[in-house]
Write an enzyme that holds these catalytic residues in place. Sequence first.
Site, PDB file in Angstrom:
ATOM      1  N   ASP A 144      95.760 -51.995  27.441  1.00 30.31           N
ATOM      2  CA  ASP A 144      95.039 -51.711  26.195  1.00 30.31           C
ATOM      3  C   ASP A 144      95.741 -52.155  24.921  1.00 30.31           C
ATOM      4  OD1 ASP A 144      92.612 -50.561  27.145  1.00 30.31           O
ATOM      5  OD2 ASP A 144      93.693 -48.738  27.673  1.00 30.31           O
ATOM      6  N   GLU A 170      95.908 -56.131  24.858  1.00 29.47           N
ATOM      7  CA  GLU A 170      94.592 -56.797  24.891  1.00 29.47           C
ATOM      8  C   GLU A 170      93.718 -56.410  23.688  1.00 29.47           C
ATOM      9  OE1 GLU A 170      94.133 -57.392  29.747  1.00 29.47           O
ATOM     10  OE2 GLU A 170      93.193 -55.648  28.816  1.00 29.47           O
ATOM     11  N   TYR A 184      87.664 -43.917  26.733  1.00 31.13           N
ATOM     12  CA  TYR A 184      88.789 -42.976  26.803  1.00 31.13           C
ATOM     13  C   TYR A 184      89.369 -42.680  25.433  1.00 31.13           C
ATOM     14  CZ  TYR A 184      90.072 -41.655  31.533  1.00 31.13           C
ATOM     15  OH  TYR A 184      90.125 -41.043  32.744  1.00 31.13           O
ATOM     16  N   HIS A 216      91.176 -43.969  39.225  1.00 33.66           N
ATOM     17  CA  HIS A 216      91.957 -44.907  38.423  1.00 33.66           C
ATOM     18  C   HIS A 216      93.291 -44.264  38.056  1.00 33.66           C
ATOM     19  CE1 HIS A 216      89.659 -42.309  35.747  1.00 33.66           C
ATOM     20  NE2 HIS A 216      90.626 -42.440  34.880  1.00 33.66           N
TER      21      HIS A 216
END
Lengths: 717, 717
Positions: free
Chosen positions: B360, B363, B448, B505
């Site tokens: 995260d 990117e 999230y 995950h």
Amino acid sequence: MEARNLLRFLFLSLISVAAFVLVLTFLQLSYQLPRTVELLDCATNSAWRASRNPCNHALDTPHHPLDPLTIREFEKVRSILSSHELFESSSYALHSVDLEEPEKTLVLKWKKGETLLPRKASVVARVDSKSVYVLTVDLGTGNLTVRETGEHSGYPMLTVEDVTGTTLALFASADFNRTIVQRGIDLADLACLPISTGWYGKSEENRRLIKVQCYSMDGTANFYMRPIEGLTFLLDLDTKQVVEISDTGRNIPIPKAADTDYRYSVLQEDPHAMKPLNPISIEQPKGPSFTVEDKYLVKWANWEFHLKPDARAGVIVSLAKFRDPDTGELRDVMYKGFSSELFVPYMDPTDAWYFKTYLDAGEYGFGLQAMPLDPLNDCPRNAYYMDGVFAAADGTPYVRPNMICVFESYAGDIGWRHSESPITGMEIREVRPKVTLMVRMVASVGNYDYIVDWDFQTDGLIRVKVGLSGMLMVKGTTYDNINQIPNQENLHGTLLSENVIGVIHDHYISFYLDMDIDGSENSFVNVNIKRQQTSPGESPRKSYLEAIRNVAKTEKDAQIKLKLYDPSEFHVINPSKKTRVGNPAGYKIVPGATAASLLDLEDPPQIRAAFTNNQIWVTPYNQSEQWAAGMFVYQSHGEDTLATRSDRDRAIENKDIVLWYTLGFHHIPCQEDFPIMPTVSSSFQLKPVNFFERNPILRSPPNLEKDLPVCKPVASV
Amino acid sequence: MEARNLLRFLFLSLISVAAFVLVLTFLQLSYQLPRTVELLDCATNSAWRASRNPCNHALDTPHHPLDPLTIREFEKVRSILSSHELFESSSYALHSVDLEEPEKTLVLKWKKGETLLPRKASVVARVDSKSVYVLTVDLGTGNLTVRETGEHSGYPMLTVEDVTGTTLALFASADFNRTIVQRGIDLADLACLPISTGWYGKSEENRRLIKVQCYSMDGTANFYMRPIEGLTFLLDLDTKQVVEISDTGRNIPIPKAADTDYRYSVLQEDPHAMKPLNPISIEQPKGPSFTVEDKYLVKWANWEFHLKPDARAGVIVSLAKFRDPDTGELRDVMYKGFSSELFVPYMDPTDAWYFKTYLDAGEYGFGLQAMPLDPLNDCPRNAYYMDGVFAAADGTPYVRPNMICVFESYAGDIGWRHSESPITGMEIREVRPKVTLMVRMVASVGNYDYIVDWDFQTDGLIRVKVGLSGMLMVKGTTYDNINQIPNQENLHGTLLSENVIGVIHDHYISFYLDMDIDGSENSFVNVNIKRQQTSPGESPRKSYLEAIRNVAKTEKDAQIKLKLYDPSEFHVINPSKKTRVGNPAGYKIVPGATAASLLDLEDPPQIRAAFTNNQIWVTPYNQSEQWAAGMFVYQSHGEDTLATRSDRDRAIENKDIVLWYTLGFHHIPCQEDFPIMPTVSSSFQLKPVNFFERNPILRSPPNLEKDLPVCKPVASV
């Protein structure tokens, strides 16, 4: 100490069976036990009380089958016992007097408004310093029955009289007095701690023994930092004889008193005293959101549970239920939860230290060590307090005021949240504050203070947290700098100050968790997280994780060592209660940071504390199996522990089961722990997992400015 | 959605580069980027602001060498770039514009009052959709220099224009429109998330790619629970072409909207709405005890540190120092600490899911996703807020208001305590409340929400806590009950509701911790706790534990996997700074509950996120090595990660070293996570270990009734 020139003993009383009980010694050999009436009178305890509860419990009556014995019930037990033939012509000591909880099935059926189930007391008594009896006293009929307990190696918890008697005997010993004087210690400065001997073989068999080590309190209230190193007295608890004196540390100086005191009254004049932070507090101007009905039944948010003090366990949470926000149904979560045993082994094999391998609950009583809480500092101002009522060795009841506190906590944390990007046109920023209900007890087991928190959350989660503070158990040494220590010498700890070593030790605290997820018939599921490799061509990925559910059939399937690289979730489920989409209703135990015992499995203390051989165990429910190191722990050989029971490998699938979790700490002391330790804590959680159809706090409201209080500094009012 | 019949795109703007950025699509193909002036104007952001800070930052000036770029500096960078030959005749995009921090040695020497060190900006620019440059712009001289970055496989963080351009291209594609219509979806209800592709081999090389998946927002604001399963669009970020459409889930229904919304405005009318608890808040009627000087320098209790928002890291804590209560000296603890990278791999190897292995920070930019905080719910009422200023792809600065909050927290916890038994005559019950200073940021990375807390304590401890909330990434399925699922079928997750699977995950968040314990020359010590067996006859004990100190010589000595049965403490010490009795001054990193990545080490996502191969690493300080997955992470092949650097095995003893810790979570979803997740959190600590001569909060005062506020319910005032 204004009284230090008085030549007298100040004696351990019924109020306090502090583990390693502090025996403040003064030279005059007179003493007086407090009268019972004083123990029940608020005034004599005024310094130890908050103002909230009336402390006169003389007229208490039980309302619930699990309510602890009342003062009148304790007195009835005493009267029944004293007139029974077993005790008529004998000397005896009561090592514990507790409610004998009715059978679980009866308690589960009982409803408020119904006649109370028959009240019974469970009594552990020793007669003529020999025979141990476990008795059931029926408070209705006055009947007394002797329970069969089988063979057992250990003895019951120490009584106050065990300790006071020992201490008297010690001070009456010419050898003791000569030894202390030889060490150059003024007897007026002496403080001595009785220490359980443990069991290491023949010499700790067939007689009750205790060891005593002493400290100098000259110049400080923190005598724990001034050990008279290498001096150990071994006494027989029944004959009151000094059996052995070991005096190996004569060359070791008593560490200095300077910079060891921790009392505010002493330190506030210190030039380095900390500038206080601006006042901060948790405020609830409309009062708390919980109620306590009939003294022991706590209701808050969707939770309801029975809470009580216990002499051995400290705090017992029973019949914890959660009202399902979707259905309004009050659903079973846990029948009973409490700290069952502690294990505190010190890591020094030398003469004056090897035996320090405490099992605090079974040897001293974890609840008996829980002193009254400080109403503004142990718990915030919005707390409610609960008193304990316990019995002395002759059966006399006494009150331990403010032993448990209950309060709502808000630390500024977030229950759930989500923000959307504003540019989406969806101006979403939904956040819910996290408020929890804390139940707290602090046991001051001699030097160490154990803070035990049961933290109930609105989402159904229970977090159990153990904090450690108080003083280290330290060892005297000739060294005052590390550069003096020969390369090969093992200190067994850290040099904390001149002549003071903080000895390495562990702490384990084992919790009994009788989960009842929507009823008693439950199963334990190990949801193992395993790597799967993809087949060639199946996916650009080489691997992924899968959750594989393994239902434990028997106890050995549920002897769990936690592994970071072979992780699992641990669920207690009700296989016959499914959610709408078919998941079994469950709770999982979520370990936090913890430590595992690394001692040799054949080492005597490890055998006795074999409940630390795994982090998780699951046993079938059995009312007589509540203590992780056995019913009789003092000098036990370890033949009746959680480990020996679990090794019977009984069936546990779809049965009434009990989950056990042991929380551990390795403690390598550091200078920051001197002279008193900042709290270190760790926790685990009991967390709903497919217990609810969906997030149970979905519909909780946010904080709104209009609801928050208006506060002013006190000075401005 | 009042606008749902308008045929238009609602566009991603400079304010928000939400990861998996939500692209709310409406059918009219017109859009407008907000004007810069609006982005700097409080009024346009009014719904997203608290009232505390004036939000006009136009006149900000830097005061400290580490202060972030001001609006005027951003504008200067933009003007220098636009007139430079490199950009003159080309199209370009700025992927990041940040302060280029001066050399550490210069920053450490600099003192308040001195001339500020030369201000420089570090710029990552792509020119003509091809060449990537890392530039240093000297704001004093106007010089622009191109930094040598060597070969690298990855691309810089996405820009807003990358995402908006992609979305435009997508909606312009006839294939896209036809596919959506074939699925029976009303385009007015469509919400699409752009998803980083990761790297799995040749097809993700030599071009910048992005995948897009869509959701239906018909009937709920929580479109995340309504996936259009099995439909993935692959686009080229530079050519704006739809490269591939994968449409494999046509038989899978879109899950229902009922019971998915979470907004208070919708739920407060619900018959099951929770009865609110009585108001509760943290109150400080005399105000907070901390100050923020020159916008970024926080001072509280004995702490002092520089705090700033960062586009990639979120929050950066620099120059954390603690004033020693014994000497008054301000001592170095940490030069710089921040969350360096995240890794969130989903555990489903099938076509529409295998690539979901987010990094995260590298990117999308962790700080860019940090939305404004809710002033009464994200942080308590006593909080202070700090704004971020970032740059758009054309270099235009904009303000992210209330991105960080700072507040004092008191949860009712205990700093340290000890009770003596009252009967000793020592009426000791000394307890100190625990108040801490919290620094919080929340990044809403698409579905999230990551709550990152830096919690500073008066005893020198820093606790870093990460909380997870928001929405699960869910998968559509034909099943609406588990009993329909064939025995051998792997769901890759949990059935949460009818037709909704929560896919398993992991989350990893890696922290860069440049500890400077009393200066930069430090060593890393593994204090291993090992069982020792006693020799026959040595002791009644068979075993004890010993602490064995191993100083790490090179990086490989400090590649640490945590082991419960082979435990260690992990110290960063200054070998030349000793306490009075000779212990080296240090801090230890104390892991809490965590998870380790179990993926195949040769799996492409694991290669790219190889910083998760260990929990702890230590590297020599190098200003260019701050990002755990490398400088250029987008589609990277993993040739420049913490792991590849550490494998160079450089010397780390008595050097300027950086500690790295990765906190992990395995997440097997459960129904309680639906439709929005209660916060799950975990933490680690940086804790003084022989850093102080003794307990640094020994001399802190207790709470006294006379200091606490008087509060009234709002209604009564």
